[in-house]
Design an enzyme around this catalytic site. Sequence first.
Site, PDB file in Angstrom:
ATOM      1  N   ASP A 286       0.879  -1.174   0.000  1.00  0.00           N
ATOM      2  CA  ASP A 286       0.000   0.000   0.000  1.00  0.00           C
ATOM      3  C   ASP A 286       0.910   1.216   0.000  1.00  0.00           C
ATOM      4  O   ASP A 286       2.048   1.154   0.455  1.00  0.00           O
ATOM      5  CB  ASP A 286      -0.906   0.012   1.239  1.00  0.00           C
ATOM      6  CG  ASP A 286      -2.115   0.937   1.062  1.00  0.00           C
ATOM      7  OD1 ASP A 286      -3.250   0.432   0.992  1.00  0.00           O
ATOM      8  OD2 ASP A 286      -1.924   2.181   1.004  1.00  0.00           O
TER       9      ASP A 286
ATOM     10  N   SER B 259     -15.284  -3.153  -8.383  1.00  0.00           N
ATOM     11  CA  SER B 259     -16.695  -3.535  -8.374  1.00  0.00           C
ATOM     12  C   SER B 259     -17.462  -2.837  -9.481  1.00  0.00           C
ATOM     13  O   SER B 259     -18.631  -3.139  -9.687  1.00  0.00           O
ATOM     14  CB  SER B 259     -17.320  -3.278  -7.009  1.00  0.00           C
ATOM     15  OG  SER B 259     -16.836  -2.111  -6.438  1.00  0.00           O
TER      16      SER B 259
ATOM     17  N   HIS C  43     -13.787 -10.667  -7.771  1.00  0.00           N
ATOM     18  CA  HIS C  43     -14.606  -9.731  -7.009  1.00  0.00           C
ATOM     19  C   HIS C  43     -15.063 -10.371  -5.705  1.00  0.00           C
ATOM     20  O   HIS C  43     -15.985 -11.188  -5.689  1.00  0.00           O
ATOM     21  CB  HIS C  43     -15.808  -9.272  -7.850  1.00  0.00           C
ATOM     22  CG  HIS C  43     -16.594  -8.178  -7.204  1.00  0.00           C
ATOM     23  ND1 HIS C  43     -17.946  -8.252  -6.993  1.00  0.00           N
ATOM     24  CD2 HIS C  43     -16.205  -6.992  -6.691  1.00  0.00           C
ATOM     25  CE1 HIS C  43     -18.352  -7.148  -6.389  1.00  0.00           C
ATOM     26  NE2 HIS C  43     -17.319  -6.373  -6.196  1.00  0.00           N
TER      27      HIS C  43
ATOM     28  N   ASN D 179     -17.637  -8.102   0.989  1.00  0.00           N
ATOM     29  CA  ASN D 179     -17.275  -7.596   2.304  1.00  0.00           C
ATOM     30  C   ASN D 179     -18.291  -8.079   3.353  1.00  0.00           C
ATOM     31  O   ASN D 179     -19.484  -7.926   3.110  1.00  0.00           O
ATOM     32  CB  ASN D 179     -17.289  -6.057   2.210  1.00  0.00           C
ATOM     33  CG  ASN D 179     -16.793  -5.389   3.458  1.00  0.00           C
ATOM     34  OD1 ASN D 179     -16.212  -6.033   4.320  1.00  0.00           O
ATOM     35  ND2 ASN D 179     -17.046  -4.101   3.561  1.00  0.00           N
TER      36      ASN D 179
ATOM     37  N   GLU E 237     -16.938 -13.477  -7.280  1.00  0.00           N
ATOM     38  CA  GLU E 237     -17.311 -13.439  -8.693  1.00  0.00           C
ATOM     39  C   GLU E 237     -16.032 -13.455  -9.533  1.00  0.00           C
ATOM     40  O   GLU E 237     -15.125 -12.651  -9.312  1.00  0.00           O
ATOM     41  CB  GLU E 237     -18.139 -12.178  -8.988  1.00  0.00           C
ATOM     42  CG  GLU E 237     -19.551 -12.276  -8.418  1.00  0.00           C
ATOM     43  CD  GLU E 237     -20.368 -10.988  -8.581  1.00  0.00           C
ATOM     44  OE1 GLU E 237     -21.586 -11.077  -8.735  1.00  0.00           O
ATOM     45  OE2 GLU E 237     -19.776  -9.894  -8.530  1.00  0.00           O
TER      46      GLU E 237
ATOM     47  N   ASN F 157     -24.175  -7.328  -7.006  1.00  0.00           N
ATOM     48  CA  ASN F 157     -24.495  -5.922  -6.729  1.00  0.00           C
ATOM     49  C   ASN F 157     -25.638  -5.427  -7.598  1.00  0.00           C
ATOM     50  O   ASN F 157     -26.462  -4.627  -7.175  1.00  0.00           O
ATOM     51  CB  ASN F 157     -23.277  -5.027  -6.956  1.00  0.00           C
ATOM     52  CG  ASN F 157     -22.298  -5.135  -5.802  1.00  0.00           C
ATOM     53  OD1 ASN F 157     -22.626  -5.702  -4.763  1.00  0.00           O
ATOM     54  ND2 ASN F 157     -21.107  -4.610  -5.981  1.00  0.00           N
TER      55      ASN F 157
HETATM   56  P1  NAI Z   1     -10.140   1.406   0.643  1.00  0.00           P
HETATM   57  O1  NAI Z   1     -10.233   2.839   0.367  1.00  0.00           O
HETATM   58  O2  NAI Z   1     -10.503   0.875   1.970  1.00  0.00           O
HETATM   59  O3  NAI Z   1      -8.644   0.922   0.358  1.00  0.00           O
HETATM   60  C1  NAI Z   1      -7.893   1.305  -0.756  1.00  0.00           C
HETATM   61  C2  NAI Z   1      -6.432   1.269  -0.351  1.00  0.00           C
HETATM   62  O4  NAI Z   1      -5.641   1.390  -1.512  1.00  0.00           O
HETATM   63  C3  NAI Z   1      -6.014   2.413   0.569  1.00  0.00           C
HETATM   64  O5  NAI Z   1      -5.382   1.885   1.715  1.00  0.00           O
HETATM   65  C4  NAI Z   1      -5.053   3.236  -0.267  1.00  0.00           C
HETATM   66  O6  NAI Z   1      -4.003   3.808   0.497  1.00  0.00           O
HETATM   67  C5  NAI Z   1      -4.525   2.217  -1.226  1.00  0.00           C
HETATM   68  N1  NAI Z   1      -4.039   2.759  -2.503  1.00  0.00           N
HETATM   69  C6  NAI Z   1      -4.631   3.649  -3.305  1.00  0.00           C
HETATM   70  N2  NAI Z   1      -3.901   3.827  -4.420  1.00  0.00           N
HETATM   71  C7  NAI Z   1      -2.833   3.004  -4.313  1.00  0.00           C
HETATM   72  C8  NAI Z   1      -1.721   2.735  -5.150  1.00  0.00           C
HETATM   73  N3  NAI Z   1      -1.559   3.322  -6.320  1.00  0.00           N
HETATM   74  N4  NAI Z   1      -0.794   1.849  -4.714  1.00  0.00           N
HETATM   75  C9  NAI Z   1      -0.925   1.248  -3.513  1.00  0.00           C
HETATM   76  N5  NAI Z   1      -1.976   1.457  -2.698  1.00  0.00           N
HETATM   77  C10 NAI Z   1      -2.906   2.333  -3.092  1.00  0.00           C
HETATM   78  O7  NAI Z   1     -10.976   0.697  -0.519  1.00  0.00           O
HETATM   79  P2  NAI Z   1     -11.756  -0.694  -0.486  1.00  0.00           P
HETATM   80  O8  NAI Z   1     -13.115  -0.501   0.022  1.00  0.00           O
HETATM   81  O9  NAI Z   1     -10.888  -1.728   0.120  1.00  0.00           O
HETATM   82  O10 NAI Z   1     -11.899  -0.997  -2.047  1.00  0.00           O
HETATM   83  C11 NAI Z   1     -10.798  -1.423  -2.829  1.00  0.00           C
HETATM   84  C12 NAI Z   1     -11.314  -1.975  -4.144  1.00  0.00           C
HETATM   85  O11 NAI Z   1     -12.195  -3.058  -3.873  1.00  0.00           O
HETATM   86  C13 NAI Z   1     -12.111  -0.993  -4.976  1.00  0.00           C
HETATM   87  O12 NAI Z   1     -11.835  -1.244  -6.329  1.00  0.00           O
HETATM   88  C14 NAI Z   1     -13.560  -1.315  -4.643  1.00  0.00           C
HETATM   89  O13 NAI Z   1     -14.435  -0.979  -5.672  1.00  0.00           O
HETATM   90  C15 NAI Z   1     -13.471  -2.810  -4.482  1.00  0.00           C
HETATM   91  N6  NAI Z   1     -14.496  -3.437  -3.636  1.00  0.00           N
HETATM   92  C16 NAI Z   1     -14.901  -2.862  -2.466  1.00  0.00           C
HETATM   93  C17 NAI Z   1     -15.868  -3.476  -1.677  1.00  0.00           C
HETATM   94  C18 NAI Z   1     -16.290  -2.885  -0.370  1.00  0.00           C
HETATM   95  O14 NAI Z   1     -17.302  -3.334   0.197  1.00  0.00           O
HETATM   96  N7  NAI Z   1     -15.571  -1.914   0.165  1.00  0.00           N
HETATM   97  C19 NAI Z   1     -16.474  -4.777  -2.070  1.00  0.00           C
HETATM   98  C20 NAI Z   1     -15.912  -5.326  -3.283  1.00  0.00           C
HETATM   99  C21 NAI Z   1     -14.982  -4.647  -4.037  1.00  0.00           C
END
Ligand code: NAI
Length: 662
Positions: free
Chosen positions: A326, A408, A429, A432, A441, A479
């Site tokens: 990250d 997603s 996919h 959560n 998926e 979704n």
């Molecule tokens: P989040 O915002 O909790 O985490 C994203 C993380 O990525 C952050 O810690 C950020 O610092 C890091 N980050 C951003 N750009 C980066 C880069 N270039 N290099 C390294 N790290 C980087 O987001 P979340 O909720 O975990 O979602 C992540 C992905 O999963 C998204 O594409 C979202 O659409 C997908 N998703 C989310 C769900 C949910 O319920 N939150 C369910 C299924 C998929």
Amino acid sequence: MSAKHWSRDDRSEYTLLTLDVQGKSANVLSREVLEELDSILTDLTARPPQGLIIRSGKKSGFIFGADINEFLEVKDEKIGADVARYGQGIFNKLEALPCRTVAVIHGNCLGGGTEMVLACDYRVARDDDGTRIGLPEVRLGINPGFGGTVRLPKLVGDLAALDMMLTGRALRARAARRIGLVNDLVPERYLLTAAEAWVKSRKKFTLPLLKRLPGWAPLRPLIAAMMTRQVKKKARPEHYPAPFRIIKLWLNAANYEAEAISLGQMMVTEASRNLVRVFLLSENLKRQGKTIDHGVSHVHVIGAGVMGGDIAAWAALKGFRVSLQDQREEAIAKAIKRAYGLFRKKLKDKRQIEAAMDRLIPDISGDAVRHADLVIEAIIEDEKAKQGLFKDVEAKVGANTILATNTSSIPLEVICQSLKDPSRLVGLHFFNPVAMMQLVEIVKGEQTSETMLDRARAFTTAISRLPLDVKSSPGFLVNRILMPYLIEAMELAGEGVSLATIDQAALKFGMPMGPIQLADTVGLDICLFVAQELSEPLGITVPDALAKMVAAGKLGRKSGQGFYRYDKKGHAQKPAARSSNVSVADRLVMRILNEAKACLREGVVANIDAVDAGMVYGTGFAPFRGGPMHYAEMLGNETVSHTLYRLSEEYGKRFQPDAGWS
Ligand code: NAI
């Protein structure tokens, strides 16, 4: 007679029976396997050996239970009862043998397998976490039918037996030893030696008074009432009759005949048929993940947020070496802390927890990506950021590395534009919370290669998740179907229907959680984001109230206030439900059915089974109804489209029946 599945070795001091069901990777008690055992036992009864040891020849475990495919052949309750009587008769023969009988258990020993070992005098089990002994029948909407309801309480006491039968939970070796379900725990290499010692044993076990007390006739009704109350907190009798039946059998001090009659009745209930269907759907998904070797030992996860952090932890828990990258160190630190919590909960043993922690490597520089066989991207939902990231990753990884995105909403066809070889990008996919949601998926973009898909499916299965093939299209399957349902709940709330009334209608239908509470739990910001993403392609209207709540910082449970207010422990403060003239359940459920039909018509997934598996394992859609499409079939296409038409007259075009109904 020669047996196909059992091998018999008559030794000087005992006979050794080994079950190794032909053509299967795991032992199940099909009719044929039982018939062979019956004939062997008839022979042993006529010429008893000095002892009998029963074991499995399979690596995968002892016996997984009855052959569930045969359940579907049971056409009426009389046939079901006869099936039970047949099995009982065989195990009674085993119990009646004049010699000592010992079962040697390793791996899974479930259902009919457990009922078989209960009919033996002693049980020796392999001392490790892989050993699981249980009676999961209740999960298929039935009661144990091969003597389990009679023998288990006598062996381990009434309360422990009821707990096992009502939850269907399998016990690990140590827990089984603690309640007296097994007599001895030994490492693999001593299993047979230990069993040989028990063959000569004369030891008799009697249950301590305290364990027998709950079975005392005057106390039984009290205990039964207490159990009924407990079960009702989790299941409604009209949805899941089986646990209530098990309590009733126990209350009446079940005998074999009552157990058999009950099994017959339970097997033909709608609930059981549907639970069996849903179980077979999951088995089918698992099978699809076993066609090829995934070739993955090192997983590199980029993005240590809610999803990436938990995906990394889960993969490490399941034995993979995982590096977690990250751009923010604190995100990685938080994710590792959460992972530790997960390992402690799931593994218990200190050394295993340490080993899992060792497998999870924080990697702020991202250098470890070079060693990865699979890269899972879970950074922020931004097209440009994802494209840039994959371009960079592709330059560093080997030619066989799978590239996967957890997006997603962004089409794979867009993300892969920065890749030299776009065929290697696949969608994985997750849902959560990752540790709870079984479905993943597997998203196929137009460019994705079949090999990458096969390997992605195999990896998903290897981490004990169910892979479901979906087309890269807005919202994929889950979704897309869930969103209209959640929005309908918000529409109802906007019309003044009380929140509790809306949630109760869904619970009454059989959902594990009401839609209002679900939206609060998922997070209203995430709901808003997904709704906005889907609004254009699917013509969804995003409720104003949702946007306003998010703008006001009311994000649901995580912020202490969403539709409901939450106390410090995260419990919703629900106002009382008010009666309403609106057909709440119809409106909620019809939105699901209509969208599910549209997905099917557009080929988002292959067939009805895939829709149903996706909704049951991705959202918890009432399993006892067998999935939304199966439920629609039960209602009849005409009834569904007629109801939709009626609702569209009253509430507008969002209820317009999908073309797929006609
Ligand atoms: P989040 O915002 O909790 O985490 C994203 C993380 O990525 C952050 O810690 C950020 O610092 C890091 N980050 C951003 N750009 C980066 C880069 N270039 N290099 C390294 N790290 C980087 O987001 P979340 O909720 O975990 O979602 C992540 C992905 O999963 C998204 O594409 C979202 O659409 C997908 N998703 C989310 C769900 C949910 O319920 N939150 C369910 C299924 C998929």
